[in-house]
Scaffold this motif. Structure first.
Motif, mmCIF file in Angstrom:
data_model
loop_
_atom_site.group_PDB
_atom_site.id
_atom_site.type_symbol
_atom_site.label_atom_id
_atom_site.label_comp_id
_atom_site.label_asym_id
_atom_site.label_seq_id
_atom_site.Cartn_x
_atom_site.Cartn_y
_atom_site.Cartn_z
ATOM 1 N N THR A 1 -3.868 13.616 1.246
ATOM 2 C CA THR A 1 -2.804 13.310 2.212
ATOM 3 C C THR A 1 -2.973 11.904 2.759
ATOM 4 O O THR A 1 -2.267 10.969 2.359
ATOM 5 N N SER A 2 -3.937 11.727 3.636
ATOM 6 C CA SER A 2 -4.141 10.414 4.244
ATOM 7 C C SER A 2 -4.596 9.385 3.213
ATOM 8 O O SER A 2 -4.139 8.236 3.222
ATOM 9 N N GLY A 3 -5.483 9.786 2.295
ATOM 10 C CA GLY A 3 -5.973 8.852 1.291
ATOM 11 C C GLY A 3 -4.890 8.423 0.315
ATOM 12 O O GLY A 3 -4.715 7.229 0.042
ATOM 13 N N LEU A 4 -4.154 9.374 -0.223
ATOM 14 C CA LEU A 4 -3.094 9.050 -1.172
ATOM 15 C C LEU A 4 -2.024 8.171 -0.530
ATOM 16 O O LEU A 4 -1.575 7.175 -1.116
ATOM 17 N N ALA A 5 -1.613 8.524 0.687
ATOM 18 C CA ALA A 5 -0.572 7.741 1.359
ATOM 19 C C ALA A 5 -1.037 6.322 1.641
ATOM 20 O O ALA A 5 -0.294 5.353 1.442
ATOM 21 N N SER A 6 -2.277 6.176 2.113
ATOM 22 C CA SER A 6 -2.763 4.839 2.449
ATOM 23 C C SER A 6 -2.933 3.974 1.205
ATOM 24 O O SER A 6 -2.623 2.778 1.223
ATOM 25 N N ILE A 7 -3.420 4.542 0.107
ATOM 26 C CA ILE A 7 -3.559 3.774 -1.131
ATOM 27 C C ILE A 7 -2.186 3.373 -1.659
ATOM 28 O O ILE A 7 -1.996 2.248 -2.145
ATOM 29 N N ALA A 8 -1.212 4.278 -1.569
ATOM 30 C CA ALA A 8 0.138 3.947 -2.025
ATOM 31 C C ALA A 8 0.751 2.835 -1.183
ATOM 32 O O ALA A 8 1.391 1.922 -1.707
ATOM 33 N N VAL A 9 0.526 2.878 0.128
ATOM 34 C CA VAL A 9 1.059 1.825 1.004
ATOM 35 C C VAL A 9 0.335 0.512 0.762
ATOM 36 O O VAL A 9 0.952 -0.556 0.643
ATOM 37 N N GLY A 10 -0.991 0.561 0.684
ATOM 38 C CA GLY A 10 -1.759 -0.657 0.492
ATOM 39 C C GLY A 10 -1.501 -1.329 -0.833
ATOM 40 O O GLY A 10 -1.528 -2.567 -0.930
ATOM 41 N N SER A 11 -1.222 -0.557 -1.868
ATOM 42 C CA SER A 11 -0.966 -1.138 -3.181
ATOM 43 C C SER A 11 0.475 -1.590 -3.365
ATOM 44 O O SER A 11 0.801 -2.194 -4.392
ATOM 45 N N GLY A 12 1.343 -1.286 -2.412
ATOM 46 C CA GLY A 12 2.749 -1.660 -2.531
ATOM 47 C C GLY A 12 3.583 -0.654 -3.275
ATOM 48 O O GLY A 12 4.809 -0.791 -3.343
ATOM 49 N N ARG A 13 2.975 0.390 -3.852
ATOM 50 C CA ARG A 13 3.751 1.381 -4.596
ATOM 51 C C ARG A 13 4.667 2.185 -3.687
ATOM 52 O O ARG A 13 5.772 2.579 -4.096
ATOM 53 N N ALA A 14 4.223 2.449 -2.461
ATOM 54 C CA ALA A 14 5.059 3.243 -1.558
ATOM 55 C C ALA A 14 6.393 2.553 -1.295
ATOM 56 O O ALA A 14 7.437 3.215 -1.228
ATOM 57 N N ALA A 15 6.367 1.226 -1.148
ATOM 58 C CA ALA A 15 7.616 0.497 -0.921
ATOM 59 C C ALA A 15 8.545 0.613 -2.116
ATOM 60 O O ALA A 15 9.768 0.736 -1.969
ATOM 61 N N ILE A 16 7.975 0.603 -3.310
ATOM 62 C CA ILE A 16 8.799 0.719 -4.522
ATOM 63 C C ILE A 16 9.354 2.126 -4.650
ATOM 64 O O ILE A 16 10.545 2.323 -4.931
ATOM 65 N N TRP A 17 8.512 3.136 -4.423
ATOM 66 C CA TRP A 17 8.960 4.514 -4.574
ATOM 67 C C TRP A 17 10.024 4.872 -3.551
ATOM 68 O O TRP A 17 11.018 5.519 -3.883
ATOM 69 N N THR A 18 9.816 4.492 -2.293
ATOM 70 C CA THR A 18 10.798 4.825 -1.270
ATOM 71 C C THR A 18 12.118 4.105 -1.488
ATOM 72 O O THR A 18 13.178 4.618 -1.117
ATOM 73 N N ALA A 19 12.053 2.910 -2.085
ATOM 74 C CA ALA A 19 13.300 2.193 -2.363
ATOM 75 C C ALA A 19 14.145 2.920 -3.390
ATOM 76 O O ALA A 19 15.375 2.759 -3.418
ATOM 77 N N LEU A 20 13.512 3.732 -4.237
ATOM 78 C CA LEU A 20 14.245 4.474 -5.253
ATOM 79 C C LEU A 20 14.818 5.784 -4.729
ATOM 80 O O LEU A 20 15.638 6.411 -5.397
ATOM 81 N N LEU A 21 14.399 6.210 -3.529
ATOM 82 C CA LEU A 21 14.884 7.459 -2.960
ATOM 83 C C LEU A 21 16.265 7.273 -2.343
ATOM 84 O O LEU A 21 16.610 6.189 -1.876
ATOM 85 N N PRO A 22 17.068 8.329 -2.290
ATOM 86 C CA PRO A 22 18.354 8.242 -1.600
ATOM 87 C C PRO A 22 18.159 7.960 -0.113
ATOM 88 O O PRO A 22 17.123 8.326 0.474
ATOM 89 N N ALA A 23 19.143 7.317 0.497
ATOM 90 C CA ALA A 23 19.049 6.994 1.922
ATOM 91 C C ALA A 23 18.928 8.253 2.769
ATOM 92 O O ALA A 23 18.248 8.261 3.793
ATOM 93 N N GLY A 24 19.578 9.347 2.330
ATOM 94 C CA GLY A 24 19.484 10.585 3.089
ATOM 95 C C GLY A 24 18.085 11.154 3.119
ATOM 96 O O GLY A 24 17.639 11.674 4.148
ATOM 97 N N ALA A 25 17.358 11.063 1.999
ATOM 98 C CA ALA A 25 15.983 11.568 1.964
ATOM 99 C C ALA A 25 15.076 10.741 2.874
ATOM 100 O O ALA A 25 14.226 11.292 3.590
ATOM 101 N N ARG A 26 15.239 9.424 2.853
ATOM 102 C CA ARG A 26 14.437 8.584 3.739
ATOM 103 C C ARG A 26 14.757 8.874 5.198
ATOM 104 O O ARG A 26 13.861 8.906 6.050
ATOM 105 N N ALA A 27 16.031 9.088 5.499
ATOM 106 C CA ALA A 27 16.420 9.385 6.876
ATOM 107 C C ALA A 27 15.857 10.727 7.332
ATOM 108 O O ALA A 27 15.408 10.874 8.469
ATOM 109 N N ALA A 28 15.858 11.738 6.443
ATOM 110 C CA ALA A 28 15.313 13.048 6.797
ATOM 111 C C ALA A 28 13.811 12.962 7.050
ATOM 112 O O ALA A 28 13.286 13.588 7.986
#
Length: 419
Positions: free
Chosen positions: A177-204
């Motif tokens: 949980t905390s480890g996976l999320a932090s590595i994804a954020v630190g590596s920049g992958r989280a920004a790429i993955w969230t950009a591919l999600l629909p706006a409704g999913a990000r808002a939820a």
């Protein structure tokens, strides 16, 4: 960590930047071990200091303080232990939160150090598989688990018997949980993955985090208010323990580690199902049934046994109200003028927040003593039903109200603008 953000400059610079292409396996394993050792060292130091404050070192040896600190760290990872033949399974969530924070900080640095591995942002957006975060998280967890198993092996005694499977499970959950999320954020992958999600999913998801955070803040205020109102009882408990300044300091620090547990108890109380402080007891806005209680200062926040005042029934409205306000506030950043979209965002975010709260409530209780004290904490199923209902309805109402306000503001702006 910005080397994988969308853009040609970042995509071309990442392979050339040695700071972001360090050996992935080595860095991740060392990062996981460092995350575990950082909080373990704090607990060991606190154990030695507590041993000295308790009786100025007159009894035992420093290694006894080290063992107590190691047991505290293992308890924070769900190990449980036996004290004089009595099983204690409650998890001090204050220490667990500290461990999760350390995992986040070290995981973020690990993600930044290995962000140059794997495909760049354009190739990921095109659908190319990227295993950088998965491999880094697995190696990070391996380093963390290795430290936990060594600690368990050195501190374990036949009399205490901490559970190795529970420690392994909690370590893997924290890293996943905390480890996976932090590595994804630190590596920049989280920004790429969230950009591919629909706006409704990000808002939820944003609504879920806001509802959960606001409601836990309200529950914390309610718990502190109840403790302050009957603070004299807590002071009386401390005086009856006949502790000196050193013992009192150690006792207060140990008590502080379970304050998050008490906040989750308060959250369950405000939702309606309440919680138990022993077999055959119940603390809820509708009824308070208590029995003999141990001498523990935080129990001073409990209401008196019997029928609660009539005004406590109004506390059940706090859950939907907080969810409605949080959903409305969250939608301000991602506005929408579609009724069904605003309704879905608020309701889905509230339901997700209710599920997360139920999971937190599930790990907040446990056995704290013999006999009737083998069951302390909220009922997970009851909390799940009440939380999903209250937060879902509140989020739905908040989303609809904010959607109506945004539609009205957009209509007024169109009328005020020149033709």
């Amino acid at each position: 960590m910005t080397s994988l953000l969308p853009g040609p400059a970042a995509a071309t610079a990442a392979p050339l930047d040695a700071r972001h292409r360090r050996p992935l396996v080595l860095v991740a394993v060392l990062g996981g071990a460092a995350a575990a050792l950082s909080t373990l060292v704090v607990c060991l130091a606190a154990g030695v200091v507590g041993w000295f404050l308790a009786d100025a070192g007159a009894h035992g040896a420093p290694r006894d303080g080290l063992r107590v600190g190691a047991f505290a760290w293992l308890l924070a990872h769900g190990s449980g232990l036996h004290v004089s033949g009595v099983t204690v399974t409650v998890v001090p969530l204050g220490l667990t939160a500290l461990a999760a924070w350390a995992i986040w900080r070290l995981g973020h640095r690990v993600g930044d150090s290995v962000s140059g591995h794997g495909p760049d942002a354009d190739r990921i957006a095109d659908g190319e598989r990227d295993w950088t975060v998965a491999v880094a998280t697995a190696c990070f967890a391996a380093g963390y688990v290795a430290v936990a198993l060594v600690t368990l092996r050195l501190a374990d005694t036949p009399a205490t018997g901490p559970s190795a499977p529970r420690v392994l499970l909690w370590c893997l959950l924290l890293c996943a949980t905390s480890g996976l999320a932090s590595i994804a954020v630190g590596s920049g992958r989280a920004a790429i993955w969230t950009a591919l999600l629909p706006a409704g999913a990000r808002a939820a998801a944003a609504t879920c985090l806001r509802v959960l955070g606001w409601y836990l803040a309200v529950a914390a205020v309610a718990f502190l208010a109840a403790l302050v109102v009957d603070f004299g009882t807590a002071v009386n408990v401390m005086s009856r323990l006949h502790t000196d300044a050193g013992d009192a300091t150690v006792y207060v620090v140990a008590t502080a580690t379970v304050v998050p547990n008490a906040v989750l108890f308060s959250a369950s109380y405000l939702l309606g199902p309440g919680f138990t402080v022993g077999i055959g007891t119940l603390v809820s806005p509708a009824v308070v049934q208590l029995g003999p209680l141990p001498m523990f200062p935080l129990l001073a926040a409990l209401p008196d046994s019997g029928t609660p005042p009539a005004w406590t029934a109004y506390l059940l409205g706090l859950g939907p109200l907080v969810a409605a306000l949080a959903a409305a506030w969250s939608q301000r950043r991602l506005p929408t003028q579609r009724w069904e979209e605003g309704m879905l965002r608020g309701c889905a975010g509230g339901v997700l927040a209710g599920i997360v709260l139920a999971l937190l409530a599930a790990v907040s209780g446990g056995a704290v003593g013999p006999g009737r004290m083998r069951a302390v904490g909220p009922d997970t199923v009851d909390v799940l039903v009440h939380a999903v209902t209250a937060f879902g309805i509140g989020g739905l109402v908040g989303g609809l109200l904010m959607t109506g306000w945004q539609r009205r503001a957009a209509r007024r702006a169109s009328l005020d603008s020149p033709a």
